[in-house]
Design a protein around this motif. Structure first.
Motif, PDB file in Angstrom:
ATOM      1  N   VAL A  97       0.857  -1.182   0.000  1.00 35.29           N
ATOM      2  CA  VAL A  97       0.000   0.000   0.000  1.00 35.29           C
ATOM      3  C   VAL A  97       0.887   1.224   0.000  1.00 35.29           C
ATOM      4  N   ASN A  98       0.278   2.396  -0.082  1.00 41.09           N
ATOM      5  CA  ASN A  98       1.066   3.612  -0.225  1.00 41.09           C
ATOM      6  C   ASN A  98       1.618   4.145   1.089  1.00 41.09           C
ATOM      7  N   SER A  99       0.903   3.971   2.199  1.00 33.27           N
ATOM      8  CA  SER A  99       1.289   4.643   3.445  1.00 33.27           C
ATOM      9  C   SER A  99       1.687   3.673   4.542  1.00 33.27           C
ATOM     10  N   THR A 100       2.634   4.105   5.363  1.00 36.93           N
ATOM     11  CA  THR A 100       3.073   3.316   6.514  1.00 36.93           C
ATOM     12  C   THR A 100       1.930   3.116   7.493  1.00 36.93           C
ATOM     13  N   ASN A 101       1.083   4.124   7.635  1.00 33.95           N
ATOM     14  CA  ASN A 101      -0.053   4.035   8.545  1.00 33.95           C
ATOM     15  C   ASN A 101      -0.943   2.848   8.209  1.00 33.95           C
ATOM     16  N   THR A 102      -1.225   2.658   6.924  1.00 32.83           N
ATOM     17  CA  THR A 102      -2.075   1.549   6.498  1.00 32.83           C
ATOM     18  C   THR A 102      -1.388   0.215   6.760  1.00 32.83           C
ATOM     19  N   ILE A 103      -0.076   0.170   6.545  1.00 30.84           N
ATOM     20  CA  ILE A 103       0.684  -1.055   6.815  1.00 30.84           C
ATOM     21  C   ILE A 103       0.529  -1.457   8.276  1.00 30.84           C
ATOM     22  N   GLU A 104       0.718  -0.508   9.173  1.00 34.63           N
ATOM     23  CA  GLU A 104       0.659  -0.817  10.605  1.00 34.63           C
ATOM     24  C   GLU A 104      -0.738  -1.274  11.010  1.00 34.63           C
ATOM     25  N   LYS A 105      -1.761  -0.610  10.467  1.00 32.28           N
ATOM     26  CA  LYS A 105      -3.137  -0.999  10.782  1.00 32.28           C
ATOM     27  C   LYS A 105      -3.432  -2.404  10.297  1.00 32.28           C
ATOM     28  N   THR A 106      -3.030  -2.717   9.060  1.00 29.63           N
ATOM     29  CA  THR A 106      -3.323  -4.026   8.488  1.00 29.63           C
ATOM     30  C   THR A 106      -2.497  -5.117   9.163  1.00 29.63           C
ATOM     31  N   GLU A 371      -5.204  16.502  26.662  1.00 20.95           N
ATOM     32  CA  GLU A 371      -4.898  15.072  26.815  1.00 20.95           C
ATOM     33  C   GLU A 371      -5.855  14.186  26.028  1.00 20.95           C
ATOM     34  N   LYS A 372      -7.004  14.738  25.649  1.00 20.33           N
ATOM     35  CA  LYS A 372      -8.004  13.973  24.902  1.00 20.33           C
ATOM     36  C   LYS A 372      -8.090  14.412  23.440  1.00 20.33           C
ATOM     37  N   CYS A 373      -7.070  15.140  22.999  1.00 21.44           N
ATOM     38  CA  CYS A 373      -6.962  15.562  21.607  1.00 21.44           C
ATOM     39  C   CYS A 373      -5.582  15.160  21.093  1.00 21.44           C
ATOM     40  N   ILE A 374      -5.450  15.091  19.781  1.00 15.50           N
ATOM     41  CA  ILE A 374      -4.163  14.678  19.219  1.00 15.50           C
ATOM     42  C   ILE A 374      -3.976  15.306  17.844  1.00 15.50           C
ATOM     43  N   GLY A 375      -2.739  15.648  17.537  1.00 14.27           N
ATOM     44  CA  GLY A 375      -2.391  16.126  16.207  1.00 14.27           C
ATOM     45  C   GLY A 375      -1.620  15.053  15.458  1.00 14.27           C
ATOM     46  N   ILE A 376      -2.143  14.614  14.313  1.00 11.96           N
ATOM     47  CA  ILE A 376      -1.504  13.583  13.493  1.00 11.96           C
ATOM     48  C   ILE A 376      -1.215  14.205  12.127  1.00 11.96           C
ATOM     49  N   ASN A 377      -0.023  14.768  11.998  1.00 12.40           N
ATOM     50  CA  ASN A 377       0.292  15.522  10.790  1.00 12.40           C
ATOM     51  C   ASN A 377       1.473  14.976  10.001  1.00 12.40           C
ATOM     52  N   TYR A 382       4.831  10.278  14.273  1.00  7.09           N
ATOM     53  CA  TYR A 382       3.712   9.351  14.465  1.00  7.09           C
ATOM     54  C   TYR A 382       4.227   8.102  15.166  1.00  7.09           C
ATOM     55  N   THR A 383       3.895   7.946  16.453  1.00  5.00           N
ATOM     56  CA  THR A 383       4.460   6.870  17.262  1.00  5.00           C
ATOM     57  C   THR A 383       3.580   5.619  17.230  1.00  5.00           C
ATOM     58  N   ASP A 384       4.138   4.513  17.716  1.00  4.23           N
ATOM     59  CA  ASP A 384       3.355   3.277  17.837  1.00  4.23           C
ATOM     60  C   ASP A 384       2.164   3.478  18.764  1.00  4.23           C
ATOM     61  N   GLU A 385       2.371   4.282  19.799  1.00  8.00           N
ATOM     62  CA  GLU A 385       1.276   4.559  20.738  1.00  8.00           C
ATOM     63  C   GLU A 385       0.148   5.322  20.039  1.00  8.00           C
ATOM     64  N   ASP A 386       0.519   6.277  19.179  1.00 10.32           N
ATOM     65  CA  ASP A 386      -0.494   6.996  18.396  1.00 10.32           C
ATOM     66  C   ASP A 386      -1.283   6.027  17.529  1.00 10.32           C
ATOM     67  N   GLN A 387      -0.561   5.094  16.902  1.00  8.85           N
ATOM     68  CA  GLN A 387      -1.189   4.107  16.031  1.00  8.85           C
ATOM     69  C   GLN A 387      -2.214   3.283  16.798  1.00  8.85           C
ATOM     70  N   LEU A 388      -1.838   2.811  17.964  1.00  8.33           N
ATOM     71  CA  LEU A 388      -2.745   2.004  18.779  1.00  8.33           C
ATOM     72  C   LEU A 388      -3.959   2.815  19.218  1.00  8.33           C
ATOM     73  N   THR A 389      -3.737   4.068  19.572  1.00  4.80           N
ATOM     74  CA  THR A 389      -4.830   4.930  20.012  1.00  4.80           C
ATOM     75  C   THR A 389      -5.844   5.160  18.897  1.00  4.80           C
ATOM     76  N   LEU A 390      -5.341   5.455  17.699  1.00  6.99           N
ATOM     77  CA  LEU A 390      -6.235   5.758  16.576  1.00  6.99           C
ATOM     78  C   LEU A 390      -6.977   4.524  16.078  1.00  6.99           C
ATOM     79  N   ASN A 391      -6.394   3.355  16.234  1.00  7.23           N
ATOM     80  CA  ASN A 391      -7.041   2.137  15.763  1.00  7.23           C
ATOM     81  C   ASN A 391      -7.925   1.489  16.823  1.00  7.23           C
TER      82      ASN A 391
END
Length: 449
Positions: A97-106, A371-377, A382-391
């Motif tokens: 796929v094109n993005s690292t984000n999608t790789i981590e989610k899948t 603490e209950k908001c996040i910037g993903i730019n 973009y950390t592993d913790e961010d990935q887990l939080t968003l998924n």
């Protein structure tokens, strides 16, 4: 009379009742018990099986595309196709796929058994034998009895194969093994098809699409399965490429008509971005209250989309100041100008339940604190913790309420409780902007629960 496309042929066969979905234990029993296949997914499976086993004009190597709306469960369909092809003797899969984000989610969806979004059953059984799903970097030492998946970005795959190093996959290795190539958000691999005919050959051969085609053509038993919601069929070259490859089409419109999605409303406003965001968080709090009143756990999420990273970062800082300094008069002003809108319903609900403007402010300050908001730019931050939080936004212990982003979450993000998207920039978009925003809207279209 022009020759029918593959999709037109299969739609005709469908109208004639040719496709009958047959329950197959080795597919259904090996899916997560949380997954219930929908009729259109069953239809896609039936079409796929017919193409492989009964279609007289089947072409080898097999190359098919599933053109399906964002949120309609393409990843579930990938999983059923993997299980079906395992039964047909395929063991080695490349997911790109094109993005690292999608790789981590899948990767989490296919490998993390403790994830709420794990797609396989806890035990995968074929012919009374347990089968594992393994992540591999090459197929040389892959277990011939397991499902072996190489996860990579298109760019990473292109780089690995054209700059080989120790323990990485090579063109020669791939030619000796029958492979299934799985392309998610497949519109990204069409750089070569869209290019001008007179483009220099050296540039064409260095493209990602050329690399993918070289892998695909290296073995006549290879299969390439593409999945996307946004194939650019207005482009003549793209349309010609896929006329014999699109097997299934399920549009966002049909997704909505079948009542599998939220109702989508696109609203324009002449108020400032900060006021639009304030409207959104008030509506978000209203949704949370209505759900609680119905004894339903719902934590609605708001997404703030900006055009640039600097714009997004500024919007985030401005928002924190706005919430920190929120006054009763600010809420009263919104209420006064909310005639005949959803905001009107929200304030009527607040009034009938004793939620004063002051109480609402206190709740907004608590629920939308930093603490209950996040910037993903940027992928850099973009950390592993961010990935887990968003998924895991739907999980009970995940209190994230608001996300600031530019393009990071347009693709590869599975979320059910996104209800509001606020676009900071109101300027007219380009064709590519329209595609990316259609994908983003699809993220929010999925039903919750």
């Amino acid at each position: 009379m022009p020759e029918q496309t593959l999709l037109q042929q299969f739609d005709t066969l469908d109208d004639l009742g040719i496709f009958k979905y047959e329950f197959k234990e080795f597919v259904v029993n090996n899916l997560s018990p949380n997954i219930a296949l929908r009729p259109y997914q069953e239809n896609a499976i039936a079409r796929f099986e017919y193409y492989l086993d009964g279609y007289p004009k089947r072409q080898n190597p097999i190359h098919l595309l599933f053109h399906m709306a964002t949120g309609s469960g393409k990843t579930i369909l990938m999983t059923t196709n993997i299980l079906y092809l395992y039964k047909q003797g395929y063991r080695n899969f490349i997911f790109f796929v094109n993005s690292t984000n999608t790789i981590e989610k899948t990767r989490a969806n296919f490998l993390a058994k403790d994830s709420s979004k794990y797609l396989f059953n806890q035990k995968i059984i074929f012919d009374y034998q347990e089968v594992q799903v393994n992540e591999v970097q090459n197929f040389e030492a892959a277990n011939p009895d397991d499902i072996n998946i190489l996860f990579t970005t298109i760019q990473g795959l292109h780089s690995r194969l054209n700059n080989p190093s120790e323990n990485t996959v090579t063109f020669e290795e791939m030619a000796n093994s029958k492979l299934v190539l799985i392309s998610d958000e497949a519109h990204h691999i069409n750089t070569l098809t869209k290019s001008e005919i007179g483009k220099r050959e050296v540039e064409l051969e260095s493209s990602w699409e050329h690399t993918v085609n070289r892998i695909f053509q290296s073995n006549p038993e290879n299969i390439m399965l593409e999945y996307t919601a946004t194939v650019e069929l207005r482009n003549e070259r793209i349309r010609e490429k896929y006329k014999d490859k699109i097997l299934m089409e399920y549009t966002l419109k049909q997704f909505r008509l079948d009542r599998y999605s939220k109702e989508i409303k696109v609203l324009q406003s002449d108020v400032s971005p900060s006021t639009r965001i304030l409207h959104a968080i008030i509506l978000s709090q209203y949704r949370r209250k209505v759900a609680a009143d119905k004894r339903m756990h719902l934590k609605p999420v708001v997404l703030i989309k900006s055009r640039t990273i600097s714009e997004s970062k500024q919007a985030e800082q401005d928002f924190y100041e706005q919430v920190k300094n929120l006054k009763v008069s600010d809420i009263a002003d919104v209420k006064q100008h909310s005639r005949n809108t959803l905001l009107t319903k929200a304030f009527k609900f607040f009034d009938s339940n004793g939620i004063t403007n002051q109480i609402l402010i206190q709740e907004l300050k608590e629920d939308f604190r930093p603490e209950k908001c996040i910037g993903i730019n940027s992928e850099v931050n973009y950390t592993d913790e961010d990935q887990l939080t968003l998924n895991s936004l739907e999980d009970y212990d995940n209190e994230l309420r608001l996300i600031f982003t530019v393009n990071m979450l347009n693709e590869g993000w599975d979320v059910l409780n996104l209800f509001d998207i606020v676009r900071i920039d109101e300027s007219k978009g380009t064709r590519s902007t329209t595609i990316s925003e259609a994908q983003l809207i699809g993220r929010g279209a999925r039903y919750f629960p």
